[in-house]
Design a protein around this motif. Structure first.
Motif, PDB file in Angstrom:
ATOM      1  N   ASP A  48      -5.264 -14.607   4.785  1.00 52.99           N
ATOM      2  CA  ASP A  48      -5.474 -14.722   3.189  1.00 52.99           C
ATOM      3  C   ASP A  48      -3.964 -14.770   2.861  1.00 52.99           C
ATOM      4  OD1 ASP A  48      -5.186 -13.752   0.770  1.00 52.99           O
ATOM      5  OD2 ASP A  48      -6.866 -12.128   0.991  1.00 52.99           O
ATOM      6  N   ALA A 397      -4.771  -6.968  10.404  1.00 49.99           N
ATOM      7  CA  ALA A 397      -5.804  -5.935  10.450  1.00 49.99           C
ATOM      8  C   ALA A 397      -6.730  -6.317  11.790  1.00 49.99           C
ATOM      9  CB  ALA A 397      -6.663  -6.005   9.237  1.00 49.99           C
ATOM     10  N   LEU A 413      -8.528   0.263   8.159  1.00 44.98           N
ATOM     11  CA  LEU A 413      -8.811  -0.731   7.270  1.00 44.98           C
ATOM     12  C   LEU A 413      -8.603  -0.469   5.729  1.00 44.98           C
ATOM     13  CD1 LEU A 413     -11.875  -2.393   8.834  1.00 44.98           C
ATOM     14  CD2 LEU A 413      -9.527  -2.784   9.164  1.00 44.98           C
ATOM     15  N   SER A 414      -9.282   0.746   5.422  1.00 42.27           N
ATOM     16  CA  SER A 414      -9.033   0.871   3.913  1.00 42.27           C
ATOM     17  C   SER A 414      -7.566   1.093   3.543  1.00 42.27           C
ATOM     18  CB  SER A 414      -9.623   2.409   3.441  1.00 42.27           C
ATOM     19  OG  SER A 414     -10.925   2.142   3.813  1.00 42.27           O
ATOM     20  N   CYS A 416      -5.028  -0.415   5.378  1.00 40.54           N
ATOM     21  CA  CYS A 416      -4.338  -1.442   5.310  1.00 40.54           C
ATOM     22  C   CYS A 416      -4.599  -2.341   4.086  1.00 40.54           C
ATOM     23  CB  CYS A 416      -4.918  -2.175   6.502  1.00 40.54           C
ATOM     24  SG  CYS A 416      -4.324  -4.093   6.617  1.00 40.54           S
ATOM     25  N   LEU A 417      -5.695  -2.431   3.701  1.00 41.57           N
ATOM     26  CA  LEU A 417      -6.007  -3.084   2.334  1.00 41.57           C
ATOM     27  C   LEU A 417      -5.339  -2.704   1.115  1.00 41.57           C
ATOM     28  CD1 LEU A 417      -9.818  -4.566   2.536  1.00 41.57           C
ATOM     29  CD2 LEU A 417      -7.515  -5.622   3.155  1.00 41.57           C
ATOM     30  N   SER A 418      -5.416  -1.354   0.872  1.00 41.60           N
ATOM     31  CA  SER A 418      -4.839  -0.728  -0.093  1.00 41.60           C
ATOM     32  C   SER A 418      -3.432  -0.789  -0.202  1.00 41.60           C
ATOM     33  CB  SER A 418      -5.398   0.787  -0.274  1.00 41.60           C
ATOM     34  OG  SER A 418      -5.018   1.555   0.868  1.00 41.60           O
ATOM     35  N   SER A 420      -1.602  -3.500   0.618  1.00 40.18           N
ATOM     36  CA  SER A 420      -1.231  -4.859   0.028  1.00 40.18           C
ATOM     37  C   SER A 420      -1.728  -4.909  -1.501  1.00 40.18           C
ATOM     38  CB  SER A 420      -1.821  -6.098   0.801  1.00 40.18           C
ATOM     39  OG  SER A 420      -3.179  -5.838   0.856  1.00 40.18           O
ATOM     40  N   GLN A 421      -2.736  -3.927  -1.664  1.00 37.84           N
ATOM     41  CA  GLN A 421      -3.348  -4.043  -3.060  1.00 37.84           C
ATOM     42  C   GLN A 421      -2.173  -3.221  -3.922  1.00 37.84           C
ATOM     43  OE1 GLN A 421      -6.849  -1.646  -3.868  1.00 37.84           O
ATOM     44  NE2 GLN A 421      -7.790  -3.269  -5.200  1.00 37.84           N
ATOM     45  N   THR A 463      -2.010 -11.134   4.531  1.00 39.37           N
ATOM     46  CA  THR A 463      -3.167 -10.450   5.546  1.00 39.37           C
ATOM     47  C   THR A 463      -3.915 -11.316   6.563  1.00 39.37           C
ATOM     48  OG1 THR A 463      -3.583  -9.030   3.734  1.00 39.37           O
ATOM     49  CG2 THR A 463      -5.163  -8.767   5.653  1.00 39.37           C
TER      50      THR A 463
END
Ligand SMILES: O=P(O)(O)OC[C@H]1O[C@](O)(CO)[C@@H](O)[C@@H]1O
Length: 537
Positions: A48, A397, A413-414, A416-418, A420-421, A463
């Motif tokens: 992504d 991830a 995972l949370s 990781c995503l948070s 980049s967010q 990502t």
């Protein structure tokens, strides 16, 4: 190739960058399917790249740049075995190391023969047929090597811990600091320990010294000279030097000058992987890398993972002044991934002249750094979020849980995503003020505190989602970065396969060592001479 067309094309990209105000929030707001549009997938890896400061027009311009850099021809040259390492007059055929099916070329035949030799050896060690000087089976393997002869196998062995065979432990020693070897050997039984001396050149200082000390350690433990061959095997392209060192000819696994050290984990340099995880796992690693090779060679550039990642990094390096890239694998077992990538990327792209020896008129490679998530969040991520530099980041991830603690994987995972967010969104002054007001702060406190709470956001990242941390997908991930680095080298028009800069330090190191027992040469700089005197006092 003349670097001028490249400089002119970079100037055009710069103009495109300077002509607009870039906002990630706006880019997402103006396109509902940006996440899908700016993504691609291959060999079990999903990229992504939507959280990057680029538009569809930027992508077109970057893809156009690949023509100026003759990327397609360069990729063909890589795979066909052309002499693309032009300063050492060699091909760079690491892709041949992971060929599948029947061998079709002389190089592939040599690789196939080597695989047979490796598989036989691994079976002998695993079955207990290979014994040490006291007749006991081998329970410990120590890989002695450095750089490419260490980082790749060390990282892969750690990443594939669940595949480790019971009863055999693989250790790694690289540093010339004797503490590395002696700490490793402290708890090992010499008669159950086998050393792999891994050195393409067989002339590397660290490896030779460590191997000599290891040899002495085995002899001191009661091994006869004639039994040393039970404890030492080598991987090298320098058969003569390996034999001169005392390694029996049948215990030498070949390497070839057409494999660069930092691309060598797929060769017999990967022997520790096959020993630790089994030959099947090693073969699956090669399969994954081969799947990525096929993708790189065949996919259109607009869908091509290594090409897209190189173009995006190039965009930040050339037009945004980004001097570094953070690589953040969200997997404990990938903790050594950034170190492996540092050698791959920085040894390849740290150059100041073009392939034709012209001074590089634009910046070369950048600093690669990072650590495993979520640990990094509690140390250096602060600088990513609020420091004054924009540092692009690659998040990696792993989709499937890496342990039986599934709930923790969801938290991982949370995290990781948070991250980049947060880099994307940031927090505006108005948002910070509102938050403080809501939590009951006085007007004065809000005024004083709010600027500290502002997070600029608008910071880019990729990502990567890797389906599973298994041999196949790991192979695919590593080959993705290898091809990304190669592509970056093509975009810069440099030779990413030599490393002449490293040589100077090696030569000077010999001079300093000679001065320890001799005279300090008069032409030395004052600092080095003074420091050596202090150290010897
Ligand atoms: O495998 P060798 O020849 O011992 O070299 C080790 C490492 O040293 C280097 O030549 C430079 O330090 C690397 O490129 C290489 O991976």
């Amino acid at each position: 190739m003349d670097a001028l067309p490249l400089s002119a094309a970079i100037a055009k990209l710069q103009q495109h960058k300077d002509q607009q105000r870039w906002s990630l929030r706006d880019l997402f707001a103006s396109s509902a399917d940006r996440a899908q549009d700016f993504s691609a997938e291959a060999a079990g890896i999903y990229l992504d790249y939507s959280k990057n400061l680029l538009s569809a027009e930027t992508r077109q311009l970057l893809l156009g740049y690949t023509d100026t850099a003759h990327l397609q021809e360069r990729i063909q040259a890589l795979f066909s075995g052309a002499t693309i390492n032009n300063t050492e007059h060699r091909p760079a055929l690491h892709t041949a190391l992971r060929f599948q099916g029947a061998p079709g070329t002389e190089h592939e035949q040599a690789v196939a023969d080597c695989r047979v030799q490796m598989e036989k050896f691994v079976a002998q060690v695993h079955s207990g047929h290979w014994t040490g000087f006291s007749g006991k089976r081998i329970r410990h393997v120590v890989n002695i090597g450095i750089g490419g002869s260490d980082l790749g196998p060390r990282m892969v062995c750690e990443a594939l811990r669940p595949w480790h065979k019971e009863g055999l432990t693989v250790h790694f020693v690289a540093n010339i600091d004797g503490a590395d070897l002696s700490d490793t050997l402290a708890s090992l039984p010499a008669d159950e320990t086998l050393f792999i001396v891994a050195s393409k050149s067989f002339s590397t200082l660290e490896t030779r010294q460590n191997a000599l000390s290891a040899r002495q350690w085995v002899l001191n433990a009661g091994c006869a000279e004639s039994d040393l061959e039970k404890h030492f095997v080598a991987v090298s392209s320098n058969l003569v030097a390996a034999q001169d060192f005392g390694i029996a000819a049948q215990n030498i696994f070949p390497m070839w000058d057409w494999v660069g050290g930092r691309y060598s984990l797929w060769s017999a340099i990967g022997l520790p992987i096959a020993l630790a995880c089994g030959f099947d796992a090693y073969s699956d690693l090669l399969k994954g890398a081969h799947a990525m090779d096929t993708h790189f060679a065949e996919a259109a550039f607009a869908q091509n993972l290594p090409v897209l990642m190189a173009l995006i990094h190039f965009w930040y390096r050339q037009c945004w002044g980004a001097g570094s890239l953070a690589v953040l694998p969200y997997a404990q077992r990938l903790a050594k991934f950034p170190a492996w990538l540092q050698q791959l990327d920085m040894e390849s792209l740290g150059k100041s002249v073009t392939r034709d020896a012209q001074p590089l008129p634009y910046p070369s490679g950048s600093v690669i750094w990072g650590a495993e998530g979520s640990n990094g969040q509690h140390s250096f991520h602060q600088l990513l979020h609020q420091g004054t530099d924009m540092i692009p980041a690659d998040f990696v991830a792993i989709k499937q849980p890496t342990s039986e603690l599934v709930e923790q994987h969801q938290w991982l995972l949370s995290c990781c995503l948070s991250q980049s967010q947060a880099l994307l969104k940031g927090k505006s002054l108005a948002e910070a003020r509102k938050e403080l007001e809501a939590s009951g702060h006085t007007h004065k406190e809000v005024h004083q505190l709010a600027p500290h709470k502002v997070v600029p956001g608008n910071r880019p990242s990729n990502t990567l989602i890797v389906e599973k941390l298994d041999p196949f997908h790991l192979g695919s991930l590593l080959a993705l970065y290898e091809h990304k680095v190669f592509t970056f080298g093509c975009l810069l028009d440099i030779n990413p396969f030599d490393q002449w800069g490293v040589e100077l330090g090696k030569v000077l190191g010999n001079g300093v060592h000679a001065a320890i027992d001799g005279e300090i040469p008069e032409d030395w700089d004052g600092s080095t001479a003074h420091l050596l005197k202090l150290l010897l006092k």
